[in-house]
Each structure stands twice: as structure tokens, then as C-alpha cells.
Design a protein around this motif. Structure first.
Motif, PDB file in Angstrom:
ATOM      1  N   TRP A   1       0.835  -1.195   0.000  1.00 25.68           N
ATOM      2  CA  TRP A   1       0.000   0.000   0.000  1.00 25.68           C
ATOM      3  C   TRP A   1       0.868   1.243   0.000  1.00 25.68           C
ATOM      4  O   TRP A   1       2.049   1.201   0.305  1.00 25.68           O
ATOM      5  N   GLY A   2       0.246   2.357  -0.359  1.00 22.36           N
ATOM      6  CA  GLY A   2       0.966   3.617  -0.449  1.00 22.36           C
ATOM      7  C   GLY A   2       0.380   4.727   0.389  1.00 22.36           C
ATOM      8  O   GLY A   2       0.930   5.826   0.444  1.00 22.36           O
ATOM      9  N   SER A   3      -0.737   4.456   1.059  1.00 22.30           N
ATOM     10  CA  SER A   3      -1.348   5.480   1.912  1.00 22.30           C
ATOM     11  C   SER A   3      -2.364   4.818   2.829  1.00 22.30           C
ATOM     12  O   SER A   3      -2.688   3.643   2.687  1.00 22.30           O
ATOM     13  N   GLY A   4      -2.866   5.611   3.738  1.00 20.90           N
ATOM     14  CA  GLY A   4      -3.913   5.131   4.626  1.00 20.90           C
ATOM     15  C   GLY A   4      -3.375   4.575   5.931  1.00 20.90           C
ATOM     16  O   GLY A   4      -2.173   4.461   6.129  1.00 20.90           O
TER      17      GLY A   4
ATOM     18  N   ASN B   1      -5.749   3.459  -3.700  1.00 17.82           N
ATOM     19  CA  ASN B   1      -4.880   3.245  -4.868  1.00 17.82           C
ATOM     20  C   ASN B   1      -4.143   1.912  -4.827  1.00 17.82           C
ATOM     21  O   ASN B   1      -3.305   1.647  -5.683  1.00 17.82           O
ATOM     22  N   SER B   2      -4.450   1.076  -3.840  1.00 16.78           N
ATOM     23  CA  SER B   2      -3.708  -0.173  -3.686  1.00 16.78           C
ATOM     24  C   SER B   2      -3.968  -1.163  -4.820  1.00 16.78           C
ATOM     25  O   SER B   2      -3.093  -1.965  -5.144  1.00 16.78           O
ATOM     26  N   ASN B   3      -5.129  -1.115  -5.426  1.00 18.03           N
ATOM     27  CA  ASN B   3      -5.397  -2.011  -6.548  1.00 18.03           C
ATOM     28  C   ASN B   3      -4.440  -1.724  -7.703  1.00 18.03           C
ATOM     29  O   ASN B   3      -3.858  -2.643  -8.281  1.00 18.03           O
ATOM     30  N   GLU B   4      -4.264  -0.451  -8.015  1.00 20.76           N
ATOM     31  CA  GLU B   4      -3.331  -0.064  -9.080  1.00 20.76           C
ATOM     32  C   GLU B   4      -1.898  -0.434  -8.712  1.00 20.76           C
ATOM     33  O   GLU B   4      -1.123  -0.885  -9.556  1.00 20.76           O
TER      34      GLU B   4
END
Length: 81
Positions: free
Chosen positions: A11-14, A53-56
Motif C-alpha cells: 500500500w501507499g497510503s492510509g 490506490n492499492s489495486n493499481e
């Protein structure tokens, strides 16, 4: 023996839920390094819900590391395409 982890996240955020590592960023590169250290050959990426945005990210990781990852991604159920 080939070892595949059936469900991992990048992941990149959250804010991850309590039973995940508490960091706002965990990349495919970091995961590959940990997999190599542990002797894991591949993994199925499961995009977490806390990062929109984790799917991407999972798709990009599978493209970049096709011998390491595949993705159990999600898609909009109301999109006929």
C-alpha cells in the motif's frame, strides 16, 4: 519446494488495521526483499481497503515482477466493462 504466500498486501497510503504493520507505506520492493529473506518464491497480492490506490499498486507490481506476484484485485461491480 516452491513456496507461495496466498495473501499479502502492499500500500501507499492510509492507516492499516490493527493486525497489520503500522506504516503508511509498504512497497512491492520492500515485500520482494522480505520474501527473498524468508525463502518465499511468490505471492498473491490482495489490495487492502484502507488505500484507494492499492489495486493499481498491485497491478503495477505484478507487471514489474511477473515471476513474484499476481493480483487478486477488485473492480467496480456496477461497471459493465
Amino acid at each position: 519446494m516452491l513456496i507461495i504466500d496466498a495473501q499479502v498486501h502492499i500500500w501507499g497510503s492510509g492507516q492499516p488495521s490493527g493486525h497489520h504493520r503500522q506504516t503508511s507505506l509498504f512497497t512491492a520492493e520492500e515485500l520482494v526483499q522480505e520474501m527473498d529473506q524468508a525463502g518465499v518464491n511468490g505471492a498473491v497480492l490482495h489490495p487492502p481497503s484502507w488505500d484507494p490506490n492499492s489495486n493499481e499498486m498491485a497491478i503495477q507490481a505484478a507487471v514489474k515482477y511477473p515471476d513474484k506476484f499476481c493480483s487478486l484485485g477488485w473492480f467496480a461491480l456496477d461497471d459493465p466493462n
